[in-house]
Design a protein around this motif. Structure first.
Motif, PDB file in Angstrom:
ATOM      1  N   ILE A   1       0.501   2.009 -10.320  1.00  0.00           N
ATOM      2  CA  ILE A   1      -0.200   3.137 -10.937  1.00  0.00           C
ATOM      3  C   ILE A   1      -0.007   3.022 -12.439  1.00  0.00           C
ATOM      4  N   GLU A   2      -1.118   2.896 -13.145  1.00  0.00           N
ATOM      5  CA  GLU A   2      -1.074   2.827 -14.616  1.00  0.00           C
ATOM      6  C   GLU A   2      -1.012   4.246 -15.162  1.00  0.00           C
ATOM      7  N   ASP A   3      -0.141   4.474 -16.135  1.00  0.00           N
ATOM      8  CA  ASP A   3      -0.046   5.800 -16.759  1.00  0.00           C
ATOM      9  C   ASP A   3      -1.117   5.999 -17.791  1.00  0.00           C
TER      10      ASP A   3
ATOM     11  N   VAL B   1      -3.081   6.214   3.436  1.00  0.00           N
ATOM     12  CA  VAL B   1      -2.097   7.253   3.761  1.00  0.00           C
ATOM     13  C   VAL B   1      -0.670   6.742   3.526  1.00  0.00           C
ATOM     14  N   TYR B   2      -0.384   5.493   3.897  1.00  0.00           N
ATOM     15  CA  TYR B   2       0.929   4.917   3.595  1.00  0.00           C
ATOM     16  C   TYR B   2       1.184   4.922   2.092  1.00  0.00           C
ATOM     17  N   GLU B   3       0.184   4.510   1.313  1.00  0.00           N
ATOM     18  CA  GLU B   3       0.357   4.441  -0.138  1.00  0.00           C
ATOM     19  C   GLU B   3       0.412   5.834  -0.768  1.00  0.00           C
ATOM     20  N   ALA B   4      -0.335   6.790  -0.221  1.00  0.00           N
ATOM     21  CA  ALA B   4      -0.252   8.174  -0.716  1.00  0.00           C
ATOM     22  C   ALA B   4       1.151   8.722  -0.477  1.00  0.00           C
TER      23      ALA B   4
ATOM     24  N   LEU C   1      -7.592  -4.067  -2.436  1.00  0.00           N
ATOM     25  CA  LEU C   1      -7.777  -4.913  -3.614  1.00  0.00           C
ATOM     26  C   LEU C   1      -7.016  -4.419  -4.837  1.00  0.00           C
ATOM     27  N   LEU C   2      -6.404  -3.242  -4.752  1.00  0.00           N
ATOM     28  CA  LEU C   2      -5.660  -2.706  -5.889  1.00  0.00           C
ATOM     29  C   LEU C   2      -4.394  -3.534  -6.127  1.00  0.00           C
TER      30      LEU C   2
ATOM     31  N   VAL D   1      -3.447  12.290  -5.607  1.00  0.00           N
ATOM     32  CA  VAL D   1      -3.210  10.854  -5.508  1.00  0.00           C
ATOM     33  C   VAL D   1      -4.247  10.137  -6.379  1.00  0.00           C
ATOM     34  N   PRO D   2      -3.801   9.293  -7.329  1.00  0.00           N
ATOM     35  CA  PRO D   2      -4.726   8.698  -8.293  1.00  0.00           C
ATOM     36  C   PRO D   2      -5.449   7.431  -7.821  1.00  0.00           C
ATOM     37  N   PHE D   3      -5.744   7.340  -6.537  1.00  0.00           N
ATOM     38  CA  PHE D   3      -6.514   6.224  -6.000  1.00  0.00           C
ATOM     39  C   PHE D   3      -7.216   6.723  -4.746  1.00  0.00           C
ATOM     40  N   SER D   4      -8.177   5.952  -4.250  1.00  0.00           N
ATOM     41  CA  SER D   4      -8.906   6.350  -3.042  1.00  0.00           C
ATOM     42  C   SER D   4      -8.798   5.232  -2.007  1.00  0.00           C
TER      43      SER D   4
END
Length: 140
Positions: free
Chosen positions: A138-140, A81-84, A127-128, A118-121
């Protein structure tokens, strides 16, 4: 726990043989949303969560139990949630520039979780790869 600088520096009580304390210091940076007279480098909450996730996984490997596994999930969700939030604010061009961002169409907290933009879960989020700003790359 003792608050030494509200939101930034905390003194934590050690557990064990001694009666010591340790300090944890979070970064203090000014931006468009807030101005401080004094600034410093320090930790981000997300980095502390990564450490807590790692430690909790370690503990679960020693003595597995459902409560520890639930704690891992909740810590990962907190980091997610922080990263989102950081991702969305970056997308809106408002990260550290504005105290608010448009979240009117979004659910509050875990109740409905519409994070499809959001492009991650939350799965193994700790580990990201992380960039210089302390947030997920975030890679484009």
């Amino acid at each position: 726990m003792k608050v030494l600088d509200d939101g930034h520096i905390y003194e934590l009580e050690e557990t064990g043989r001694g009666e010591g304390t340790q300090q944890i210091s979070f970064m203090k940076r000014s931006g468009g949303a807030v101005r401080y007279d004094q600034e410093w480098d320090g930790l981000q909450t997300q980095e502390v969560l990564r450490a807590l996730i790692h430690r909790t996984i370690y503990l679960n490997e020693i003595i597995p139990c459902v409560e520890t596994q639930d704690a891992i999930w909740h810590l990962r969700m907190a980091l997610f949630v922080y990263e989102a939030r950081a991702y969305r604010r970056k997308q809106e061009g408002k990260n550290r520039k504005s105290p608010t961002h448009d979240d009117t169409a979004r659910a509050r907290g875990w109740r409905a979780m519409p994070y499809d933009d959001v492009p991650f879960s939350e799965e193994a989020i700790e580990l990201l790869p992380v960039g210089d700003d302390g947030h997920i790359l975030i890679e484009d």
